[in-house]
Design an enzyme around this catalytic site. Structure first.
Site, PDB file in Angstrom:
ATOM      1  N   SER A 152     -77.756 -41.509  20.255  1.00 25.83           N
ATOM      2  CA  SER A 152     -77.954 -41.405  21.704  1.00 25.83           C
ATOM      3  C   SER A 152     -79.397 -41.766  22.010  1.00 25.83           C
ATOM      4  O   SER A 152     -80.270 -41.698  21.131  1.00 25.83           O
ATOM      5  CB  SER A 152     -77.670 -39.965  22.160  1.00 25.83           C
ATOM      6  OG  SER A 152     -78.109 -39.743  23.480  1.00 25.83           O
ATOM      7  N   TYR A 165     -78.523 -30.546  21.324  1.00 31.83           N
ATOM      8  CA  TYR A 165     -77.924 -31.882  21.334  1.00 31.83           C
ATOM      9  C   TYR A 165     -78.938 -32.952  20.940  1.00 31.83           C
ATOM     10  O   TYR A 165     -78.675 -33.795  20.080  1.00 31.83           O
ATOM     11  CB  TYR A 165     -77.357 -32.190  22.718  1.00 31.83           C
ATOM     12  CG  TYR A 165     -76.783 -33.581  22.821  1.00 31.83           C
ATOM     13  CD1 TYR A 165     -75.560 -33.880  22.239  1.00 31.83           C
ATOM     14  CD2 TYR A 165     -77.470 -34.595  23.484  1.00 31.83           C
ATOM     15  CE1 TYR A 165     -75.030 -35.162  22.318  1.00 31.83           C
ATOM     16  CE2 TYR A 165     -76.949 -35.876  23.571  1.00 31.83           C
ATOM     17  CZ  TYR A 165     -75.731 -36.151  22.982  1.00 31.83           C
ATOM     18  OH  TYR A 165     -75.216 -37.428  23.042  1.00 31.83           O
TER      19      TYR A 165
END
Length: 276
Positions: A152, A165
């Site tokens: 990401s 995350y």
């Protein structure tokens, strides 16, 4: 850069998190390129629906294995199931993962543990278990084996309000870069895919409501991924979206405290509290 079209025809690709979003996108693209599929996620009905779609459209044989990879022992069960079916995985797409929004002090510890178990532990265990299959496929069918790990743009800096995350995706990025270096000489196509916000179910699950002007589509991200895989020597990671790529580079050169504040503000903008 020299191109060598990624051709998985006659091989089997395993896609985790295949029931929706980017996982479905990978399954469709790999099926169109001639691969058979192993589809795994928690929602069996969606996997079976996808398997029927791929069979009707591309003639693909799909093996559906419903499984929660965050559960202890799940990866061992999956690998044993593949071996019992005599399935050799030629392409592995570690797509399964999720995030959650909120400050660490207010977050649920079990949910944080589940994120690490899925985003990090399952990805690492599955990569370790199936890497011999990928290398075997590479020897037998050069140019047809690949490993794609879902990272990401959150991987490039700490992410206040999504601390766990962001940390898991930083692990995915660095792990994949190291594996790229270890396997590059042998010709295995290895890359970490780093999208920014994408129009999928991710935001709803995370409790994050997009207010960003530019949100990628699944097709945008698939183009980035397969453009990289079609290179003779794919890069260790690719960022989807030109603006995202620029921001990822800029964050790396900004003063660390400044970038932390900037990312924290951007993360807060993406969230809408209940009742607002």
């Amino acid at each position: 850069m020299k191109r060598t079209i990624f051709n998985p025809i006659g091989t089997t690709a395993l896609v985790t998190g295949a029931s929706s979003g980017l996982g479905r996108g990978f399954a469709r693209e790999l099926a169109e390129r001639g691969a058979d599929l192993v589809l795994t996620a928690r929602r069996q009905d969606r996997l079976e629906e996808l398997a029927v779609e791929l069979a009707e459209k591309y003639g693909t044989v799909s093996t559906v294995i419903p499984l929660d990879l965050a559960r202890p022992g799940a990866v061992t069960e999956l690998v044993a199931d593949l071996h019992s079916r005599d399935i050799t995985v030629g392409t592995l797409v570690n797509n399964a993962g999720f995030g959650s929004w909120g400050d660490v002090r207010d977050s649920d510890a079990d949910r944080a543990h589940e994120q690490v178990a899925l985003n990090v532990q399952a990805l690492t265990d599955l990569t370790h278990a199936l890497l011999p299959d990928l290398l075997r496929t590479l020897r037998e069918r050069p140019g047809s084996a690949a490993l794609v790990n879902m990272a990401s743009t959150a991987a490039f800096q700490p992410v206040p309000h999504m601390a766990v995350y962001g940390a898991t995706k930083a692990f995915v990025l660095r792990f994949t870069e190291a594996l790229w270096a270890e396997t590059r000489a042998g010709g295995l196509k290895v890359t970490a895919l780093c999208p920014g916000p994408v129009a999928t179910e991710f935001a709803g699950i995370a409790g994050n409501v997009h207010r960003f002007r530019r949100v990628l589509t699944v097709d945008d991200v698939m183009r980035t991924a397969f453009d990289a895989l079609d290179l003779a020597d794919p890069p260790p990671y690719v960022v989807s979206g030109r603006r995202n790529a620029v921001l990822a580079r800029i964050v790396g050169v900004l003063p660390h405290r400044f970038s932390l504040g900037l990312v924290g503000r951007l993360s807060a903008l993406g969230h809408r509290r209940p009742g607002r």
